[in-house]
Design an enzyme around this catalytic site. Structure first.
Site, PDB file in Angstrom:
ATOM      1  N   ARG A   1       0.864  -1.188   0.000  1.00 41.38           N
ATOM      2  CA  ARG A   1       0.000   0.000   0.000  1.00 41.38           C
ATOM      3  C   ARG A   1       0.891   1.225   0.000  1.00 41.38           C
ATOM      4  NH1 ARG A   1      -2.034   3.412   4.155  1.00 41.38           N
ATOM      5  NH2 ARG A   1      -4.169   4.200   3.842  1.00 41.38           N
TER       6      ARG A   1
ATOM      7  N   SER B   1     -12.627  -3.236   2.246  1.00 33.75           N
ATOM      8  CA  SER B   1     -12.671  -2.502   3.514  1.00 33.75           C
ATOM      9  C   SER B   1     -14.121  -2.369   3.963  1.00 33.75           C
ATOM     10  CB  SER B   1     -12.122  -1.088   3.331  1.00 33.75           C
ATOM     11  OG  SER B   1     -10.812  -1.095   2.860  1.00 33.75           O
TER      12      SER B   1
ATOM     13  N   LYS C   1      -4.382   6.167   8.824  1.00 33.23           N
ATOM     14  CA  LYS C   1      -5.594   6.405   8.016  1.00 33.23           C
ATOM     15  C   LYS C   1      -6.251   7.655   8.576  1.00 33.23           C
ATOM     16  CE  LYS C   1      -8.447   5.074   4.791  1.00 33.23           C
ATOM     17  NZ  LYS C   1      -7.974   5.185   3.408  1.00 33.23           N
TER      18      LYS C   1
HETATM   19  C1  LIG Z   1      -7.230  -5.350   5.342  1.00 37.98           C
HETATM   20  C2  LIG Z   1      -7.397  -3.928   4.966  1.00 37.98           C
HETATM   21  N1  LIG Z   1      -8.454  -3.234   5.472  1.00 37.98           N
HETATM   22  C3  LIG Z   1      -8.611  -1.930   5.140  1.00 37.98           C
HETATM   23  C4  LIG Z   1      -7.733  -1.317   4.288  1.00 37.98           C
HETATM   24  C5  LIG Z   1      -7.932   0.109   3.892  1.00 37.98           C
HETATM   25  O1  LIG Z   1      -7.770   0.269   2.510  1.00 37.98           O
HETATM   26  P1  LIG Z   1      -7.247   1.671   1.994  1.00 37.98           P
HETATM   27  O2  LIG Z   1      -7.147   1.600   0.497  1.00 37.98           O
HETATM   28  O3  LIG Z   1      -6.027   2.031   2.695  1.00 37.98           O
HETATM   29  O4  LIG Z   1      -8.402   2.677   2.389  1.00 37.98           O
HETATM   30  P2  LIG Z   1      -9.869   2.603   1.842  1.00 37.98           P
HETATM   31  O5  LIG Z   1      -9.753   2.353   0.355  1.00 37.98           O
HETATM   32  O6  LIG Z   1     -10.512   1.480   2.566  1.00 37.98           O
HETATM   33  O7  LIG Z   1     -10.452   3.943   2.172  1.00 37.98           O
HETATM   34  C6  LIG Z   1      -6.656  -2.049   3.780  1.00 37.98           C
HETATM   35  N2  LIG Z   1      -5.748  -1.465   2.936  1.00 37.98           N
HETATM   36  N3  LIG Z   1      -6.507  -3.360   4.113  1.00 37.98           N
HETATM   37  C1  LIG Z   2      -5.265   1.029   5.954  1.00 44.40           C
HETATM   38  C2  LIG Z   2      -6.206   1.154   7.097  1.00 44.40           C
HETATM   39  N1  LIG Z   2      -7.550   1.017   6.963  1.00 44.40           N
HETATM   40  C3  LIG Z   2      -8.231   1.164   8.096  1.00 44.40           C
HETATM   41  S1  LIG Z   2      -7.150   1.525   9.379  1.00 44.40           S
HETATM   42  C4  LIG Z   2      -5.802   1.429   8.376  1.00 44.40           C
HETATM   43  C5  LIG Z   2      -4.412   1.685   8.813  1.00 44.40           C
HETATM   44  C6  LIG Z   2      -4.023   0.918  10.024  1.00 44.40           C
HETATM   45  O1  LIG Z   2      -2.728   1.326  10.339  1.00 44.40           O
HETATM   46  P1  LIG Z   2      -2.099   1.079  11.791  1.00 44.40           P
HETATM   47  O2  LIG Z   2      -2.008  -0.386  12.000  1.00 44.40           O
HETATM   48  O3  LIG Z   2      -0.761   1.763  11.710  1.00 44.40           O
HETATM   49  O4  LIG Z   2      -3.010   1.743  12.781  1.00 44.40           O
END
Ligand SMILES: Cc1ncc(COP(=O)(O)OP(=O)(O)O)c(N)n1
Ligand SMILES: Cc1ncsc1CCOP(=O)(O)O
Ligand SMILES: [Mg+2]
Length: 357
Positions: free
Chosen positions: A169, A238, A267
């Protein structure tokens, strides 16, 4: 008919049957998959019907210059997936040889092995799919990478700790950088027998032959991803509430992220869904689900106590002094939770039927 043709047909009938037997043993004892096992056995036995005595009698192993040939990669196999891949290649090559030399031997052999070759291609695709989904169901800890100068070192250290599921990511890098990083990380993950998932980008997942893609609520729909990736790859979604969760399950996602449980700078701007989203997923989610958001050594116990069996983290591993130890810590906590649940379930019922265990 030249004896050399008989020797070629004999050797490749042996090669194909031996390779199928190696694959069959994993289907039988590794996957407990009766259908795949039967398919391998049937192909082996069909090949045996072509292995006539006139072919066997042409064998001349003492004068075979190939017996001494070896390749460095043949000495070891990194993972079961590598064993399967090597033996599918062996079988498919042998069948192609049988098809070509069969044209100067017997046309019906050529037709028969051509049909078998396509059956083997299909079996290989099915097995890869099965292997991927089995590894997904067995994965308890999910690392999502964050941009870092040491991303490769950190991921490798995490893989050495036993991590089996990685998501690449990087929201800020340019496409060429993402392509290069994704290629390298996918290669690394597969060397360690881990699954490799790409965040957001279906095209990038296809370009690097990733095991799947992870899509947020505002990314491409699961349906489109499924059209482009097919059933053999993994699609994650998600979810932030019960509606998201219900919809993701209906859309046919293979797993979901549930959170963020706690607010997290990784996030920024996304409000916490709280432990209630974990409790809701425990009650309502039939597919593998990973609690995510603010999970670290201080919070993981509460998240597990709320019912999570799988967690996904970014900072807790990406920013760890010793990622290997961090992975081992989380895996120990998750395994302890799993064992305690198994114990409780055995206490409640005679036999365990949980498909995810
Ligand atoms: C396992 C997992 N859960 C949530 C996310 C979040 O995805 P992300 O692209 O960072 O944010 P959104 O598209 O959900 O807004 C993830 N990467 N992996
Ligand atoms: C990608 C993403 N989607 C929901 S929370 C998150 C980030 C989680 O990061 P961390 O484990 O550092 O709190
Ligand atoms: Mg996204």
């Amino acid at each position: 008919m030249q004896p050399a043709v008989y020797r070629i047909l004999d050797a490749n009938l042996d090669r194909a049957r031996e390779g199928l037997r190696v694959i069959e043993e994993w289907c039988r004892f590794g996957l407990n998959h009766a259908e795949f096992t039967e398919q391998c056995k049937h192909l082996r036995q069909e090949l045996a019907t072509w292995h006539h005595s006139d072919l066997r009698s042409a064998r001349n192993t003492p004068d075979d210059p190939g017996t001494g040939l070896t390749h460095a990669n043949e000495a070891t196999r990194g993972t079961i997936a590598h064993v399967l891949q090597a033996n599918f290649c062996r079988v498919e090559e042998a069948l192609r040889v049988l098809e070509e030399y069969g044209k100067v031997y017997r046309q019906d052999l050529t037709e028969a092995v051509k049909h078998m070759r396509y059956q083997v291609y299909t079996l290989e695709s099915q097995l890869i799919t099965q292997h991927r989904h089995q590894k997904l169901h067995q994965a308890m800890l999910y690392l999502i990478t964050s941009p870092s100068e040491t991303v490769f070192e950190t991921v490798e250290a995490a893989l050495k700790g036993g991590l089996t599921l990685v998501q690449y990511r990087d929201k800020d890098a340019d496409d060429l950088t993402r392509l290069n990083h994704a290629r390298a990380l996918r290669r690394m993950c597969h060397e360690y027998g881990a699954l490799f998932i790409v965040n957001d980008r279906i095209d990038l997942a296809l370009a690097v032959d990733a095991d799947g893609v992870h899509l947020g609520q505002h990314d491409f729909p699961v349906e489109l991803a499924r059209q482009m990736l097919g059933s053999q790859r993994i699609i994650g979604r998600s979810t932030h509430n019960g509606d998201d969760l219900y919809r993701a399950i209906q859309e046919g996602a293979d797993y979901v992220g549930v959170g963020p449980v706690y607010e997290t700078p990784t996030k920024a701007g996304r409000p916490a869904a709280g432990l209630d989203c974990v409790r809701h997923a425990l009650e309502q989610c039939p597919i593998p689900w990973f609690a995510i958001g603010g999970i670290d050594a201080n919070t993981v116990h509460d998240v597990l106590a709320a019912g999570a069996q799988r967690v996904s983290v970014v900072r807790a591993i990406m920013q760890a002094e010793q990622p290997t130890l961090a992975v081992q810590y989380f895996m120990a906590q998750l395994d302890q939770k799993r064992r305690s649940q198994m114990g409780q379930k055995f206490a409640k019922q005679d036999s365990i039927t949980d498909p995810w265990m």
